[in-house]
Design a protein around this motif. Structure first.
Motif, mmCIF file in Angstrom:
data_model
loop_
_atom_site.group_PDB
_atom_site.id
_atom_site.type_symbol
_atom_site.label_atom_id
_atom_site.label_comp_id
_atom_site.label_asym_id
_atom_site.label_seq_id
_atom_site.Cartn_x
_atom_site.Cartn_y
_atom_site.Cartn_z
ATOM 1 N N PRO A 48 0.701 -1.215 -0.026
ATOM 2 C CA PRO A 48 -0.040 0.075 0.094
ATOM 3 C C PRO A 48 0.830 1.266 0.004
ATOM 4 O O PRO A 48 0.398 2.028 -0.822
ATOM 5 C CB PRO A 48 -0.807 -0.018 1.540
ATOM 6 C CG PRO A 48 -0.792 -1.585 1.770
ATOM 7 C CD PRO A 48 0.333 -2.169 0.860
ATOM 8 N N GLU A 49 1.771 1.375 0.766
ATOM 9 C CA GLU A 49 2.599 2.524 0.838
ATOM 10 C C GLU A 49 3.472 2.655 -0.587
ATOM 11 O O GLU A 49 3.629 3.565 -0.989
ATOM 12 C CB GLU A 49 3.681 2.462 1.964
ATOM 13 C CG GLU A 49 4.692 3.492 2.021
ATOM 14 C CD GLU A 49 3.818 4.694 2.802
ATOM 15 O OE1 GLU A 49 4.483 5.780 2.466
ATOM 16 O OE2 GLU A 49 2.868 4.773 2.930
ATOM 17 N N CYS A 67 3.680 5.809 -5.803
ATOM 18 C CA CYS A 67 3.648 5.750 -7.222
ATOM 19 C C CYS A 67 2.575 6.865 -7.513
ATOM 20 O O CYS A 67 2.636 7.341 -8.450
ATOM 21 C CB CYS A 67 3.295 4.301 -7.733
ATOM 22 S SG CYS A 67 4.589 3.207 -7.824
ATOM 23 N N GLU A 68 1.537 6.925 -6.673
ATOM 24 C CA GLU A 68 0.338 7.561 -7.003
ATOM 25 C C GLU A 68 0.926 9.208 -6.991
ATOM 26 O O GLU A 68 0.575 10.151 -7.660
ATOM 27 C CB GLU A 68 -0.911 7.519 -5.996
ATOM 28 C CG GLU A 68 -1.527 6.202 -6.279
ATOM 29 C CD GLU A 68 -2.584 5.800 -4.972
ATOM 30 O OE1 GLU A 68 -3.308 4.781 -5.381
ATOM 31 O OE2 GLU A 68 -2.485 6.395 -4.167
ATOM 32 N N LEU A 90 -2.354 -3.937 -9.461
ATOM 33 C CA LEU A 90 -1.752 -3.026 -8.562
ATOM 34 C C LEU A 90 -2.295 -1.770 -8.334
ATOM 35 O O LEU A 90 -1.820 -0.994 -7.360
ATOM 36 C CB LEU A 90 -0.256 -2.759 -9.476
ATOM 37 C CG LEU A 90 0.777 -3.983 -9.412
ATOM 38 C CD1 LEU A 90 2.074 -3.668 -10.151
ATOM 39 C CD2 LEU A 90 1.243 -4.627 -7.995
ATOM 40 N N GLY A 91 -3.326 -1.458 -9.090
ATOM 41 C CA GLY A 91 -3.911 0.129 -8.945
ATOM 42 C C GLY A 91 -3.075 1.056 -9.670
ATOM 43 O O GLY A 91 -3.310 2.281 -9.101
ATOM 44 N N ALA A 146 11.389 3.675 8.461
ATOM 45 C CA ALA A 146 10.017 2.777 8.448
ATOM 46 C C ALA A 146 9.888 1.974 6.955
ATOM 47 O O ALA A 146 9.571 0.710 7.182
ATOM 48 C CB ALA A 146 9.015 3.757 9.012
ATOM 49 N N MET A 147 9.828 2.675 6.157
ATOM 50 C CA MET A 147 9.868 2.193 4.673
ATOM 51 C C MET A 147 10.730 0.951 4.387
ATOM 52 O O MET A 147 10.427 0.077 3.972
ATOM 53 C CB MET A 147 9.423 3.176 3.493
ATOM 54 C CG MET A 147 8.364 3.919 3.673
ATOM 55 S SD MET A 147 8.496 5.357 2.479
ATOM 56 C CE MET A 147 8.096 4.404 0.864
ATOM 57 N N ARG A 148 11.999 1.627 4.947
ATOM 58 C CA ARG A 148 12.945 0.427 4.647
ATOM 59 C C ARG A 148 13.059 -0.789 5.392
ATOM 60 O O ARG A 148 13.041 -2.005 4.976
ATOM 61 C CB ARG A 148 14.478 1.157 4.827
ATOM 62 C CG ARG A 148 15.533 0.109 4.500
ATOM 63 C CD ARG A 148 16.891 1.017 4.668
ATOM 64 N NE ARG A 148 17.330 1.741 3.535
ATOM 65 C CZ ARG A 148 17.066 3.054 3.583
ATOM 66 N NH1 ARG A 148 17.031 3.776 4.555
ATOM 67 N NH2 ARG A 148 17.224 3.777 2.343
#
Length: 402
Positions: A83-84, A89-90, A111-112, A395-397
């Motif tokens: 989701p993140e 990408c959005e 993938l949206g 946090a993403m990593r």
């Protein structure tokens, strides 16, 4: 000089060859490119090598294939299934003028990240798709790569030694590179159309359509005339002589595109009778009597070396060329096409040779600005530009989103 596409931003969701080649061209022309790769391994071309100088086991650097077609891009790693990752990408789609993707049909929708999903964030978005077989026909869901597309297009059936029944792949990835060029053309056209209408749109190219389009000189003969074509070596089915001929030490290519040039060619090689002979006087008769003419010319051309024939033919202004190996061709390029070879400093390999930009403009110019990126080289930079803090990036990593 200014770059013609300065200010145009591209979100590059491509991998492999055709898509990255398209975005490289856009980058050469001035677009700002952000390339997204999967964390860990990245683009598969990072592992494709011919030269031992580059080591595929070091994915952060890339194989010589990756290094050839990914300059002028910033690279981030992103798990788009998360989701993140989709959210990033959005945000990048909202920032971009253009999105380019070459997943199999249906993947971006799952993938949206398809056009309908991303245009909600950017109604002016140009969204470019490139796939093996398109999205509408009965081949749309099939897996395909360059050689498979070349086979389906019929190209392999007309490539190879004269009389051979063995399919031969051309030495270049014609379907991939041709598809990339066609998609670039479509994207630039859509950008121009957006200037007039203010609206974005989706553009699509299939490798099969692009390859078939490059076989256009055969189209009428085959579709209407039901012509049966076979490999002719270096020969041309519609022009004779238009091929390599054996010399005393190799081969020389001769290209007589008109009857006038053919007559001048015959005079230059000391065989004016071949121009007057009714069997060879017109291109139609030469095509019909190809075997007999090439046999006679082969005897003549074996009397001199390649260099001697080049001197004779160039003096008569007959199109001709030696059959260079690639090393000679690249070595000669600096003299034949100034600006088409250069070097750039690369963090992983040091001095890296690059082909130049093949476009020439009178009031602007394409440019080689940055080397092919290391895997994930610009992830933190791009995320900070999107407003992420250091803590959020860490946090993403930790969550393996990047």
């Amino acid at each position: 000089m200014r770059r013609p596409l300065d200010g145009i931003k591209v979100l590059d969701l491509t991998h492999g060859v055709a898509g990255p080649y398209c975005t490289m061209i856009l980058g050469d022309l001035g677009c700002e490119i952000v390339k997204v790769e999967k964390p860990g391994r990245g683009d598969a071309t990072r592992y494709m090598n011919v030269s031992d100088k580059f080591h595929a086991e070091i994915p952060r650097v890339g194989g010589d294939y990756f290094l050839a077609i990914n300059r002028n891009k910033r690279a981030i790693t992103l798990e788009m299934k998360s989701p993140e990752g989709r959210k990033v990408c959005e945000e990048l789609a909202a920032w971009a003028d253009v999105v380019v993707q070459n997943f199999r049909p249906g993947v971006t929708k799952r993938l949206g990240l398809d056009y309908e999903s991303l245009r909600k964030f950017n109604p002016r978005l140009i969204y470019g798709n490139i796939s093996a077989y398109g999205t509408e026909g009965d081949m749309a869901e099939k897996a395909g790569m360059d050689i498979a597309v070349q086979a389906r297009s019929g190209l392999l059936s007309i490539t190879g030694a004269h009389g051979s029944k063995e399919p031969v792949r051309p030495g270049a990835s014609i379907a991939d590179f041709g598809g990339g060029i066609y998609l670039t053309t479509a994207i630039v056209t859509a950008l121009f159309d957006r200037e007039r209408t203010g609206e974005g749109q989706e553009v699509s190219v299939s490798l099969l359509d692009a390859t078939m389009s490059m076989l256009i000189n055969y189209s009428v003969a085959v579709m209407d005339g039901k012509a049966q074509l076979a490999p002719l070596g270096s020969g041309h089915p519609q022009l004779v002589p238009y091929q390599a001929l054996p010399t005393a030490d190799g081969h020389v290519v001769v290209a007589t595109g008109t009857n006038k040039t053919y007559r001048e060619f015959c005079v230059a090689i000391g065989e004016p009778g071949l121009a007057d002979d009714p069997m060879f006087a017109s291109n139609q008769s030469r095509v019909k009597n190809r075997e007999a003419l090439i046999e006679k010319l082969s005897v003549v051309f074996r009397r001199k070396t390649t260099a001697q024939w080049i001197e004779v033919l160039e003096a008569a202004d007959v199109p001709c060329a030696p059959v260079n190996d690639l090393q000679t061709a690249f070595d000669d390029l600096e003299a034949t096409s100034p600006g088409m070879t250069s070097t750039i400093d690369h963090a992983g390999v040091g001095k890296l040779s690059q082909l130049g930009v093949p476009f020439r403009f009178s009031n602007c110019a394409g440019e080689l600005r940055t080397p092919p990126p290391m895997l994930g080289e610009h992830t933190e930079q791009v995320l900070r530009e999107l407003g992420r803090t250091d803590a959020q990036i860490e946090a993403m990593r930790a969550a393996r989103v990047i």
